[in-house]
Structure formats: structure tokens, C-alpha cells
Design a protein around this motif. Structure first.
Motif, short mmCIF file in Angstrom:
data_model
loop_
_atom_site.label_atom_id
_atom_site.label_comp_id
_atom_site.label_asym_id
_atom_site.label_seq_id
_atom_site.Cartn_x
_atom_site.Cartn_y
_atom_site.Cartn_z
N VAL A 152 0.84 -1.20 0.00
CA VAL A 152 0.00 0.00 0.00
C VAL A 152 0.88 1.25 0.00
CG1 VAL A 152 -1.81 1.25 1.22
CG2 VAL A 152 -1.81 -1.24 1.22
N LEU A 153 1.90 1.25 0.83
CA LEU A 153 2.78 2.42 0.93
C LEU A 153 3.47 2.72 -0.39
CD1 LEU A 153 5.12 3.21 3.89
CD2 LEU A 153 6.00 3.37 1.58
N ASN A 154 4.04 1.70 -1.03
CA ASN A 154 4.79 1.93 -2.27
C ASN A 154 3.89 2.41 -3.40
OD1 ASN A 154 7.19 1.20 -1.08
ND2 ASN A 154 7.26 -0.84 -1.96
N VAL A 155 2.71 1.81 -3.52
CA VAL A 155 1.83 2.20 -4.62
C VAL A 155 1.29 3.61 -4.41
CG1 VAL A 155 -0.33 1.66 -5.80
CG2 VAL A 155 1.24 -0.17 -5.18
N LEU A 156 0.91 3.95 -3.18
CA LEU A 156 0.43 5.30 -2.92
C LEU A 156 1.55 6.33 -3.10
CD1 LEU A 156 -2.04 5.01 0.09
CD2 LEU A 156 -2.54 5.25 -2.34
N GLN A 157 2.77 5.95 -2.75
CA GLN A 157 3.90 6.85 -2.99
C GLN A 157 4.09 7.09 -4.48
OE1 GLN A 157 7.92 5.34 -2.62
NE2 GLN A 157 8.56 7.15 -1.49
N ALA A 158 4.01 6.01 -5.27
CA ALA A 158 4.15 6.16 -6.73
C ALA A 158 3.02 7.01 -7.29
CB ALA A 158 4.15 4.77 -7.38
N LEU A 159 1.80 6.80 -6.80
CA LEU A 159 0.67 7.59 -7.28
C LEU A 159 0.82 9.05 -6.91
CD1 LEU A 159 -2.07 7.61 -8.68
CD2 LEU A 159 -3.12 7.02 -6.49
N PHE A 160 1.36 9.31 -5.72
CA PHE A 160 1.56 10.70 -5.28
C PHE A 160 2.57 11.41 -6.18
CE2 PHE A 160 3.06 14.22 -2.78
CZ PHE A 160 1.93 14.64 -2.09
N VAL A 161 3.69 10.75 -6.49
CA VAL A 161 4.70 11.35 -7.36
C VAL A 161 4.13 11.58 -8.75
CG1 VAL A 161 6.96 11.03 -8.43
CG2 VAL A 161 6.61 10.37 -6.05
N LEU A 162 3.36 10.60 -9.25
CA LEU A 162 2.74 10.74 -10.57
C LEU A 162 1.77 11.92 -10.59
CD1 LEU A 162 2.24 9.64 -13.43
CD2 LEU A 162 0.53 8.11 -12.44
N LEU A 163 0.99 12.07 -9.53
CA LEU A 163 0.03 13.17 -9.47
C LEU A 163 0.74 14.52 -9.41
CD1 LEU A 163 -2.86 14.25 -9.14
CD2 LEU A 163 -2.61 13.90 -6.67
N MET A 164 1.81 14.63 -8.62
CA MET A 164 2.53 15.89 -8.52
C MET A 164 3.12 16.30 -9.88
SD MET A 164 2.25 17.10 -5.45
CE MET A 164 0.58 16.47 -5.55
N LEU A 165 3.68 15.33 -10.59
CA LEU A 165 4.24 15.66 -11.91
C LEU A 165 3.14 15.96 -12.92
CD1 LEU A 165 7.19 13.11 -12.21
CD2 LEU A 165 7.31 15.57 -11.82
N ARG A 166 1.99 15.29 -12.77
CA ARG A 166 0.88 15.60 -13.67
C ARG A 166 0.38 17.03 -13.47
NH1 ARG A 166 -2.69 17.64 -15.65
NH2 ARG A 166 -4.55 16.82 -16.70
N LEU A 167 0.28 17.47 -12.21
CA LEU A 167 -0.16 18.83 -11.94
C LEU A 167 0.90 19.84 -12.39
CD1 LEU A 167 -1.69 18.35 -8.38
CD2 LEU A 167 -2.91 18.50 -10.56
N LEU A 168 2.16 19.44 -12.34
CA LEU A 168 3.24 20.35 -12.72
C LEU A 168 3.42 20.44 -14.23
CD1 LEU A 168 5.63 22.14 -11.73
CD2 LEU A 168 7.04 20.08 -11.75
#
Length: 461
Positions: free
Chosen positions: A329-345
Motif C-alpha cells: 500500500v505504501l509503495n503504490v500510494l507513494q508512486a501515485l503521489f509522485v505521478l500526481l505531482m508531476l501531472r499537476l506540474l
């Protein structure tokens, strides 16, 4: 491959927060009245380092019995010639010697056997051959080194996501959005998975009931569990509103699972898909290590991993299974968080996906390159970065299950000899994966028979 055993008058605890079980060099220092011994699979001595108590009396008048120790190790002292020391010896040794002769493991090779003694007692033993030191955990400590990109990777992949998750979670709650109930369920699950690690890693014979309760309610286990549970709560409350707006399909089955709809067909479908993908990626990863040396891509020291050897005992296997439940759960949510931040950027999903894939592939390859070479390390990094593609293609639930499946299967020492002493232990992780896949398949059919006619079950127009 070697077996190790440590003795100490004090409780041996790993200095790393994310490693519940101590190792041959974790903690590094031995201290007074402590010892460590390493044996090969046939029970032959590989290395020894001991620090006897200050009150112990000298043996044999303080003179070391080199010939007697050679005989105790099953080695003929007459076959070895004295040579200068080739490795530093522990400071407590008042006498040290080295000999050159046949390798203890291969009669055709030569090696240097080195021993040290204190007050006539053996306190140091190591074997050095042309290809290196066989017992690094005993012979010397590994230096702490950092690569040129370590700080940036730590800042971008760990520190920044944590700080931003706290900020966006607070902002979402202030605006009245965010699935805090789902976040609480995730946090509770992660908390108890980490508590389970501590329960199975503590030995009652060493710590007692009081020590176990102290660890669970006021010690390392409590702090470790709370850190990850709190991090998961903030991350999910920060992520969920933005993911639901940008990629709503990713959360459909995940949200249904969190709401308690365990028999929902979409939940079953993603459980089945995730288990199948996780097993496939694990098989391909193992195939990389097996085929790479033949293709000249790199050299793999051993196809069996450290976690597989650890999991050969029921206690350590239970620790690994609890760890898998938490870290997936931790690794996948971390990956999703990084993906979301770059998508917003970057304002584009495809560009953000490519950036995340390259960043994580480089991060994984950097850590593996010193052991297996850059060619194979880059290939391993690519496999380790597939979570970004899976998230967008199959959704959050299927990706979490795929990550869990891969981690669980990494603890399997697979064998077709079920009569072996570890045959039954190897079946447990595979049975868990099969159970999740079967449950998913049954519920994905929504009560229909798997042997039924799909044309008869199709809706009439």
C-alpha cells in the motif's frame, strides 16, 4: 551462502527502523562477552569473531593452539605455509597468524586462512581467497557511502511527498473534501500489519512477555506502526480528491473495497487481475536474472534472494507476509503521489508518466548497479517501475494486489520436492496468492457458473 549465529548478553536489535530482524552485521558492534560465527551449508567454519569477557582466564598459558584449531575445523595444518597477515585483525587480538594453502571448499584453489587469539582463546577467523573475503560481516564493516543522486532522490521521493501530503490533506479537509473514512481504514490496516511484524519478529524466549508488550505499546514497534499509519492517512486524504477528478476510473473498485463491498464483481475482477499481473512480473524478473549472464548483460551472485533464505523459518515468513501487506500500500500510494505531482506540474499525463518511469528506473538501477552491473540493473529498474503503468491501466486496487503478490512470492523458496524440510513453508505464500485469485475469480463472475454458456447469459435485446 552461509548460516550465522550471534551471542550477546544484551538484546540484539536491528539499528534500522525498517528491518525488524537483526543480521550478521546489524547491529555492527559486538561488545564485551559477544560473538558471531558463520558456517557454510555443510557446517564448516567460514568466519568467527568473539570478544570474551574481561574476567575470563587465560588458556594454555596464553599460548594459542593453532594446530588444535586447524584440526577442529577439519583442516590439515601441515598443508598450510605461514604467510604475512593479509587482513587487519581485531584490536583485542594479542596474537595473530596467517597461512596459505588449499581452499577449505575447493582442493584445486588456494586461500589464506587467518586467525587471531586473545589470552590463548580463538577470537578471530577468516578465509581470504583470490576472489575476495568470504565473510565480510565478520571480517570488516561495510562503509557507509552515498551516490551523487542520493540526496536528490531522497528529497524528491521521500521528503517532498511527505511534506506535500500533509499540506494538501489539511487543505482538502479545510475545503470539506477528501475521503477521510477510507483513509482511516487504510491507516488501521497498515498499523496492524506493522504491529504484526513486531509480534512475529520478537522471540519470547529472549525478550519475555514484558519486553514484547513494551515494544508493542511504548517502543520501536509502536513508533514504526504509527509513522506509517499516519503517513498513509495524510497521503490518501491528500491524493483522493485530485485522483478522483483526473482519473476517476482508478478508484472505482478501490473505493468499493474500502466501503466493505468485498463481493462486488469489480473488486473481484481487480483482485484476480492484480494477482495474475504480480505473478507474471515476478516470473519475468526471475527470468531476467537467469538469462542475463548468458546474454552478457551482467553477473548475478545468486538467483536466491536474502528474503527467500529468511523465509525458510515460519517466524521470519510471517514477518515477511505482514511486511508485504503494509509496504504494498505504501509503495503504490507513494508512486501515485509522485505521478500526481508531476501531472499537476507538467499538465500532461503522458509526459508525467514518462518522467516518473525514468526517475524510478534510474533510482532502482543506481542501487543495484554495484552488485550486478549497469546493463542488468537498468533492466531490473524498468521492471521495478511498472507500477506507474499498471496504476493508469488497471487501477489502484489491481496495482496494490500486484505489488502484494510480487512481494509475497519473493519469500518463496520454490521447490517440487514437497518432502523437503522447507517444502511446506514454500506452499504457504503460494496458497495465499492462489486464495486471493480464487476469491477474485468467484466474485468477478457475480454468481454465474464458470462453465456456463456466455451466449445464454448475455442480455436479450
Amino acid at each position: 551462502v552461509f548460516y550465522w549465529q550471534r551471542w550477546s548478553p544484551r538484546l540484539l536489535e536491528s539499528p534500522r527502523l525498517h528491518a525488524e530482524i537483526p543480521g550478521p552485521n546489524a547491529p555492527a558492534t559486538l561488545g564485551n562477552s559477544s560473538a558471531i560465527v558463520l558456517l557454510d551449508p555443510k557446517g564448516r567454519l567460514v568466519g568467527l569473531r568473539a570478544e570474551p569477557p574481561d574476567t575470563v582466564k587465560a588458556r594454555n598459558g596464553g599460548r594459542p593452539d593453532w594446530n588444535g584449531w586447524f584440526a577442529a575445523f577439519g583442516m590439515d595444518s601441515n598443508a598450510y605455509t605461514p604467510v604475512p597477515l593479509v587482513r587487519p585483525v581485531p584490536a583485542l587480538c594479542d596474537t595473530a597468524m596467517a597461512w596459505r594453502g588449499p581452499s577449505p571448499w575447493s582442493g584445486g584453489d588456494t586461500a589464506t586462512v587467518q586467525m587471531g587469539a586473545s589470552r590463548g582463546r580463538l577470537t578471530h577467523f577468516t578465509v581470504v581467497s583470490d576472489w575476495g573475503v568470504t565473510n565480510t560481516p565478520v571480517d570488516r564493516l561495510s562503509p557507509v557511502s552515498t551516490g551523487p543522486f542520493d540526496f536528490l532522490l531522497e528529497l524528491f521521493l521521500d521528503v517532498l511527498p511527505y511534506v506535500l501530503s500533509v499540506y494538501f490533506a489539511w487543505r482538502n479537509l479545510k475545503l470539506g473534501r477528501g475521503d477521510w473514512r477510507g483513509a482511516t481504514r487504510i491507516a488501521v490496516f497498515v498499523f496492524f500489519m506493522n504491529i504484526g511484524e513486531a509480534v512475529f519478529s520478537n522471540r519470547l524466549s529472549e525478550v519475555g512477555v514484558t519486553g514484547l508488550l513494551s515494544d508493542l505499546f511504548s517502543g520501536r514497534a509502536q513508533g514504526h506502526s504509527l509513522i506509517h499509519a499516519m503517513g498513509m492517512w495524510f497521503a490518501y486524504v491528500a491524493l483522493e480528491p485530485y485522483v478522483r477528478r483526473l482519473w476517476p476510473r482508478l478508484l472505482v473498485s478501490w473505493t468499493r473495497l474500502l466501503s466493505g463491498r468485498f463481493r462486488d464483481p469489480l473488486v473481484g475482477r481487480d483482485l484476480l487481475v492484480g494477482a495474475a499481473l504480480g505473478a507474471a512480473v515476478s516470473a519475468l524478473s526471475i527470468a531476467n536474472y537467469a538469462i542475463a549472464p548468458k546474454l552478457g548483460l551482467g553477473w548475478v551472485p545468486a538467483l536466491a534472494s536474502y528474503s527467500q533464505f529468511e523465509a525458510l523459518t515460519p517466524g521470519y515468513l510471517s514477518v515477511g507476509l505482514c511486511y508485504s501487506g503494509s509496504i504494498c500500500v505504501l509503495n503504490v500510494l507513494q508512486a501515485l503521489f509522485v505521478l500526481l505531482m508531476l501531472r499537476l506540474l507538467l499538465r500532461h499525463t503522458g509526459v508525467a508518466l514518462a518522467a516518473c518511469f525514468a526517475l524510478f528506473a534510474l533510482s532502482n538501477a543506481t542501487g543495484a548497479a554495484p552488485q550486478i552491473g549497469w546493463k542488468l540493473a537498468l533492466l531490473v529498474g524498468v521492471w521495478g517501475s511498472l507500477s506507474f503503468v499498471l496504476i493508469l491501466r488497471v487501477g489502484l486496487l489491481a496495482t496494490v494486489v500486484a505489488a502484494w503478490t510480487g512481494l509475497v512470492l519473493s519469500y518463496v523458496a520454490a521447490t517440487l520436492d514437497f518432502g523437503s524440510w522447507y517444502g511446506g513453508i514454500a506452499l504457504l505464500p503460494m496458497a495465499l496468492v492462489f486464495g486471493i485469485a480464487s476469491w477474485g475469480a468467484i466474485n468477478a463472475l457475480a454468481g454465474k457458473s464458470i462453465l456456463g454458456d456466455p451466449l445464454e447469459d448475455a442480455p436479450k435485446r
